[in-house]
Design an enzyme around this catalytic site. Structure first.
Site, short mmCIF file in Angstrom:
data_model
loop_
_atom_site.label_atom_id
_atom_site.label_comp_id
_atom_site.label_asym_id
_atom_site.label_seq_id
_atom_site.Cartn_x
_atom_site.Cartn_y
_atom_site.Cartn_z
N LEU A 1 0.84 -1.21 0.00
CA LEU A 1 0.00 0.00 0.00
C LEU A 1 0.87 1.26 0.00
O LEU A 1 0.57 2.24 -0.68
CB LEU A 1 -0.95 -0.01 1.20
CG LEU A 1 -2.02 -1.10 1.16
CD1 LEU A 1 -2.78 -1.15 2.49
CD2 LEU A 1 -2.97 -0.93 0.00
N TYR A 2 1.98 1.23 0.74
CA TYR A 2 2.90 2.36 0.76
C TYR A 2 3.57 2.54 -0.60
O TYR A 2 3.76 3.66 -1.07
CB TYR A 2 3.97 2.18 1.84
CG TYR A 2 3.56 2.74 3.18
CD1 TYR A 2 4.09 3.93 3.63
CD2 TYR A 2 2.66 2.07 3.99
CE1 TYR A 2 3.72 4.45 4.86
CE2 TYR A 2 2.27 2.56 5.22
CZ TYR A 2 2.81 3.76 5.65
OH TYR A 2 2.44 4.27 6.86
N VAL A 3 3.94 1.43 -1.25
CA VAL A 3 4.54 1.52 -2.58
C VAL A 3 3.57 2.22 -3.53
O VAL A 3 3.94 3.12 -4.27
CB VAL A 3 4.94 0.13 -3.11
CG1 VAL A 3 5.32 0.21 -4.59
CG2 VAL A 3 6.10 -0.44 -2.30
#
Length: 135
Positions: free
Chosen positions: A51-53
């Site tokens: 999700l951060y990527v």
């Protein structure tokens, strides 16, 4: 990395980071940058990292020189946490420590109630009455 980026939520949700990336990733400069910036450990959720990527993919090209990073004047606690706590106290927020949150009930987009234990005693707070939407 591309295969992980394209993976579905379902494919990633039960895996740890070290189960989807090999040693090459952890030994790479990118792996070091990423783990340092977001405080990821090898045992953390692969879904969370994915999700951060997705959220920060547009910054990847500037990782080597940190040109897109924003830094606070002081450390994050002094620059962000203390002013936010002060503002919340001024708004009437009651900070309570030593609680074990048992459950947070949610409506469609926000928390509606919280249940907790404090010194073995159950407590709860209704934040919002549930609403029923009619079309």
């Amino acid at each position: 990395m591309i295969a992980r980026f394209l993976a579905t939520r379902k494919q990633m949700e039960t895996k740890r980071i070290d189960k989807v990336f090999g040693r090459e990733f952890f030994n790479s400069n990118f792996g070091l940058y990423w783990r340092t910036m977001f405080a990821f450990e090898e045992s953390h959720s692969a879904l969370e990292m994915n999700l951060y990527v997705h959220r920060f993919i547009h910054h990847i090209g500037a990782l080597p020189d940190f040109s897109t990073l924003k830094f606070t004047k002081y450390n994050q606690y002094v620059s962000l946490v203390l002013p936010l706590c002060k503002w919340l106290l001024e708004q009437g927020v009651n900070f309570r420590y030593g609680l074990e949150v048992i459950e947070i009930m949610c409506g469609r987009k926000q928390a509606t109630a919280i249940r907790w234990l404090e010194n073995g005693t159950a407590g709860n707070l209704i934040l919002l009455a549930p609403t029923i939407l009619f079309s």
